[in-house]
Design an enzyme around this catalytic site. Structure first.
Site, PDB file in Angstrom:
ATOM      1  N   LYS A  97       0.813  -1.218   0.000  1.00 25.04           N
ATOM      2  CA  LYS A  97       0.000   0.000   0.000  1.00 25.04           C
ATOM      3  C   LYS A  97       0.851   1.275   0.000  1.00 25.04           C
ATOM      4  O   LYS A  97       0.549   2.232  -0.695  1.00 25.04           O
ATOM      5  CB  LYS A  97      -0.941  -0.001   1.221  1.00 25.04           C
ATOM      6  CG  LYS A  97      -2.177  -0.876   0.988  1.00 25.04           C
ATOM      7  CD  LYS A  97      -2.978  -1.106   2.246  1.00 25.04           C
ATOM      8  CE  LYS A  97      -3.891   0.029   2.554  1.00 25.04           C
ATOM      9  NZ  LYS A  97      -4.786  -0.314   3.693  1.00 25.04           N
ATOM     10  N   TYR A 151       7.489  -6.071  -1.926  1.00 29.26           N
ATOM     11  CA  TYR A 151       8.351  -4.883  -1.896  1.00 29.26           C
ATOM     12  C   TYR A 151       8.770  -4.518  -3.321  1.00 29.26           C
ATOM     13  O   TYR A 151       8.591  -3.384  -3.767  1.00 29.26           O
ATOM     14  CB  TYR A 151       9.572  -5.177  -1.033  1.00 29.26           C
ATOM     15  CG  TYR A 151      10.549  -4.035  -0.885  1.00 29.26           C
ATOM     16  CD1 TYR A 151      10.213  -2.889  -0.169  1.00 29.26           C
ATOM     17  CD2 TYR A 151      11.828  -4.113  -1.431  1.00 29.26           C
ATOM     18  CE1 TYR A 151      11.133  -1.851   0.000  1.00 29.26           C
ATOM     19  CE2 TYR A 151      12.752  -3.087  -1.267  1.00 29.26           C
ATOM     20  CZ  TYR A 151      12.401  -1.964  -0.552  1.00 29.26           C
ATOM     21  OH  TYR A 151      13.315  -0.938  -0.392  1.00 29.26           O
ATOM     22  N   LYS A 155       7.582  -1.196  -5.524  1.00 28.83           N
ATOM     23  CA  LYS A 155       8.532  -0.183  -5.984  1.00 28.83           C
ATOM     24  C   LYS A 155       8.502  -0.050  -7.511  1.00 28.83           C
ATOM     25  O   LYS A 155       8.686   1.039  -8.056  1.00 28.83           O
ATOM     26  CB  LYS A 155       9.943  -0.532  -5.506  1.00 28.83           C
ATOM     27  CG  LYS A 155      10.118  -0.431  -3.995  1.00 28.83           C
ATOM     28  CD  LYS A 155      10.100   1.014  -3.522  1.00 28.83           C
ATOM     29  CE  LYS A 155      10.442   1.126  -2.041  1.00 28.83           C
ATOM     30  NZ  LYS A 155      10.439   2.526  -1.568  1.00 28.83           N
TER      31      LYS A 155
END
Ligand code: NAD
Length: 320
Positions: A97, A151, A155
């Protein structure tokens, strides 16, 4: 400088390792710093020395929710995100999020304030890379549904969203692909190799090396990282750019070096390699050299000694 003339910068993730060093740098440069953090992995101790300053303010806020900042804003640094595998495996949905919704909120804020925004991306967008060193043109090798995907993909989405705001809305955007950074204020228990080694060595516990330790990492000292980010913010370069140190090293050798530098009695033990752990990491920084006239200045040993000294002092003050 008069308060109303100071440039105003919002720094998210300000109570974390990198965010707090960036707060220090922008205070030094006489900015008005608006720090924001929900303290999920950060620590107010990292910025408490700034609380008394008239040109520093702190908002305890989750940036994945609507973000409002009163008054003018000239710059935004979006650094909020868990950054170590231990953290983002514990809170995978919050990690997704903050990289997606959080980034969207901050891009919207930048648009409404006509501010320039720099987002903290990562070398993890390259996943377990099939080329070395990694140049910005390399698209990466990421497993979207593996444990690290929360992750890495957050990104990658962050980069795509940031470019879309740049291309569609003409927003002034910057994207830093940050490689492993170390220095004072890293969390020793965050599970990343270097802080773990330092903590274990200082306590004369065995250093845990994953796999056979032949996997490589390239570590950059925090002051070099901050300088790279600072230069990028004020450059006119809007594509992603690697900020790291090409000084590549096997993790086993790093463990040995830390044992030697701390004069520790620790030994090395080996544990199974985590899933999708990258086998190599080395930035190609030709672009940063050319565009930002920047390259790392602090050599590994010097950076390690400064970091070890910081933690030795911390350990000693906790003992007494
Ligand atoms: P850190 O965990 O020390 O700091 C992150 C900060 O963000 C913490 O203070 C945390 O409380 C805050 N945060 C997390 N989610 C938030 C949310 N939803 N709302 C508000 N605050 C939130 O990590 P770090 O090492 O300082 O990393 C900072 C940034 O740099 C991250 O975006 C990370 O992905 C990126 N980065 C760091 C490294 C590195 O080596 N340290 C490498 C690549 C990228």
């Amino acid at each position: 400088m008069q308060e109303n003339k100071r440039k105003r910068i919002l720094i998210t993730g300000a109570a974390g390792f990198l965010g707090s060093h960036l707060c220090d740098r922008f205070i030094e440069e006489d900015f008005h710093v608006i720090a924001m953090d929900n303290l999920v992995t950060g620590d107010l101790k990292n910025i408490e020395h700034l609380f008394k300053l008239p040109n520093f303010e702190f908002y305890h806020h989750d940036v994945s929710k609507f973000v409002h900042v009163p008054g003018e804003l000239h710059y935004i640094l979006h650094f909020a995100s868990p950054a170590s595998p231990i953290d983002y495996l514990k809170i995978p949905i919050q990690t997704l999020k903050v990289g997606s919704l959080g980034t969207h909120n901050l891009l919207g804020l930048a648009k409404s304030k006509e501010a320039r925004i720099l987002v903290a991306s990562t070398s993890e967008v390259y996943g377990d890379p099939l080329v070395s060193p990694q140049a910005e043109e390399y698209w990466g090798n990421v497993n979207p549904v593996g444990p690290r995907g929360v992750y890495d993909e957050a990104k990658r989405f962050q980069e795509a969203m940031t470019m879309a705001y740049h291309n569609f809305h003409g927003l002034e955007t910057r994207i830093a692909r940050i490689f492993n950074t170390f220095g004072p204020r890293m969390r020793l228990e965050d599970g990343r190799a270097l802080p773990t080694f330092i903590s274990q060595a200082l306590q004369h516990k065995d250093l845990t090396v994953f796999g056979d330790g032949m996997q490589t990492r390239s570590f950059i000292y925090v002051s070099d990282q901050v300088e790279g980010i600072y230069r990028l913010l004020f450059s006119d370069y809007c594509l992603p750019i690697n900020i790291g140190n090409p000084d590549e090293m096997r993790l086993l050798d790093m463990a040995k070096e830390i044992i030697a530098l701390t004069s520790s009695q620790s030994s090395i033990v080996f544990e199974p390699l985590p899933i999708d752990d990258p086998k190599q990491r080395r930035p190609d920084i030709s672009k940063a050299k050319k565009v930002l006239d920047w390259q790392p200045k602090v050599n590994r040993k010097e950076g390690l000694m400064k970091t070890i000294h910081y933690y030795q002092t911390l350990f000693n003050s906790n003992i007494h």
